[in-house]
Enzyme design. Structure first.
Site, PDB file in Angstrom:
ATOM      1  N   HIS A  77     -35.530  -6.957  -2.506  1.00  0.00           N
ATOM      2  CA  HIS A  77     -35.502  -6.261  -3.616  1.00  0.00           C
ATOM      3  C   HIS A  77     -34.725  -6.877  -4.822  1.00  0.00           C
ATOM      4  O   HIS A  77     -35.432  -7.703  -5.818  1.00  0.00           O
ATOM      5  CB  HIS A  77     -34.456  -5.008  -3.284  1.00  0.00           C
ATOM      6  N   HIS A 234     -43.922   0.097  -5.120  1.00  0.00           N
ATOM      7  CA  HIS A 234     -42.827  -0.571  -3.558  1.00  0.00           C
ATOM      8  C   HIS A 234     -43.146  -1.805  -3.614  1.00  0.00           C
ATOM      9  O   HIS A 234     -42.508  -2.489  -3.124  1.00  0.00           O
ATOM     10  CB  HIS A 234     -41.565   0.375  -3.179  1.00  0.00           C
ATOM     11  N   ASP A 238     -41.772  -5.403  -2.822  1.00  0.00           N
ATOM     12  CA  ASP A 238     -41.493  -6.809  -1.913  1.00  0.00           C
ATOM     13  C   ASP A 238     -42.067  -7.760  -1.485  1.00  0.00           C
ATOM     14  O   ASP A 238     -41.706  -8.793  -1.553  1.00  0.00           O
ATOM     15  CB  ASP A 238     -42.019  -5.674  -0.511  1.00  0.00           C
ATOM     16  N   HIS A 261     -43.925  -7.233   5.030  1.00  0.00           N
ATOM     17  CA  HIS A 261     -42.433  -8.569   5.211  1.00  0.00           C
ATOM     18  C   HIS A 261     -43.142  -9.770   6.165  1.00  0.00           C
ATOM     19  O   HIS A 261     -43.039 -10.810   5.923  1.00  0.00           O
ATOM     20  CB  HIS A 261     -41.174  -8.096   5.434  1.00  0.00           C
TER      21      HIS A 261
END
Ligand SMILES: [Zn+2]
Length: 308
Positions: A77, A234, A238, A261
């Site tokens: 973030h 969001h 990321d 991720h």
């Protein structure tokens, strides 16, 4: 376009998502051509860690970087905010094993850096540009990249949950757009996963103060969503953070489906391993806006790379 850093040191502390402990974070201005460098502090010891996708050691809850027995978790973030605000040079000093989760979004990091102000440096900005279309995929996870003069992300998620479902968002990076469209979007998780993680001694710092938590039917947080498509926004935050681990700001147009991720990291490693084939360093001088060493091929069809 010139490189940027912050005007002076700024510190904050907060709770880490993994351990639930208090951690201290200080952001410091860095000279031109430094890039983004972590300083991991423990007592008198300090390990410096530059951005490198091979330092990613865990992607379960967040992106964790490790080097010389030191680690820093939940970097995405803050790195997303750095990419969003187009900051080139910064020291990130961390006392603790993770960055503070704050409210689960990038908004506190944006506030910190904007409150001290950003400073233009003398050296021209350098970016890595995609030169040739490519696509990596694994099941429903896909990332397609194309040459583009800037950073554009088209993201798609599809969750069989009544509040999320299929969401798409197209974002073109600029500090102004980052602040209004992306920075405020919070991380999210499902109650059943949170319970499982906490029983396993993980996500100890996770709460409704720093994440959107969903049960089978809807949102448990009583304060509601900040955007109706907060979830996909969001995921863009990321992605912005995870791709900065390539070590420089990245220019290209990215079409991303159902990534996370781990897959983002796989993509960045692939790009770096095939740098000569897909990337070129671009210096953004004031006079000539774009001076790539290799000419980008805008029209070609993407090469599909199946290497998962
Ligand atoms: Zn996140």
């Amino acid at each position: 376009m010139r490189q940027k850093t912050i005007k002076k040191d700024i510190s904050c502390s907060g709770i880490g998502l993994h351990e639930g402990k208090k951690v201290n974070l200080t952001l410091k201005p860095a000279p031109e051509n430094t890039g983004i460098v972590f300083w991991l502090k423990k007592g008198r010891e300090r390990v410096s860690l530059d951005l490198n996708p091979y330092y990613v050691s865990d992607t379960l809850l967040a992106t964790t970087l490790s080097k010389d027995n030191k680690q820093v978790a939940t970097v995405e973030h803050l790195l997303g905010a750095i990419q969003g605000l187009e900051i080139d040079n910064l020291y990130i000093e961390v006392e603790g094993e993770e960055l503070p989760i704050m409210d689960g979004s990038a908004t506190s990091f944006v506030f910190l850096m904007r409150s001290v102000g950003l400073k233009k440096q003398n050296a021209p900005k350098k970016v890595l540009g995609i030169t040739k279309p490519l696509k990596i995929e694994n099941g429903n996870k896909k990332i397609e990249a194309r040459p583009y003069k800037g950073l554009k992300i088209h993201y798609e998620i599809d969750f069989s949950h009544p509040l999320i479902g299929r969401q798409t968002y197209t974002y073109i990076n600029s500090p102004e757009r980052f602040v209004t469209e992306i920075a405020k979007a919070r991380t999210f998780g499902f109650l059943k996963d949170v319970e499982m993680l906490q029983q396993a001694g993980k996500a100890k710092g996770g709460s409704l103060e720093n994440a959107l938590v969903l049960d089978e039917y809807g949102l448990i947080n009583t304060d509601g969503l900040r955007f109706k498509d907060e979830f996909v926004r969001h995921k863009i935050l990321d992605f912005l953070g995870d791709i900065l681990l390539i070590g420089m700001p990245l220019w290209g147009e990215f079409k991303v489906s159902c990534s996370g991720h781990a897959f983002n990291n796989h993509f960045v490693r692939f790009l770096l391993e095939n740098k000569d084939h897909y990337l070129t360093e671009i210096t953004l001088s004031e006079e000539k806006h774009l001076t790539p060493k290799k000419k980008p091929v805008f029209e070609a069809e993407p090469e599909v790379v199946l290497n998962m």
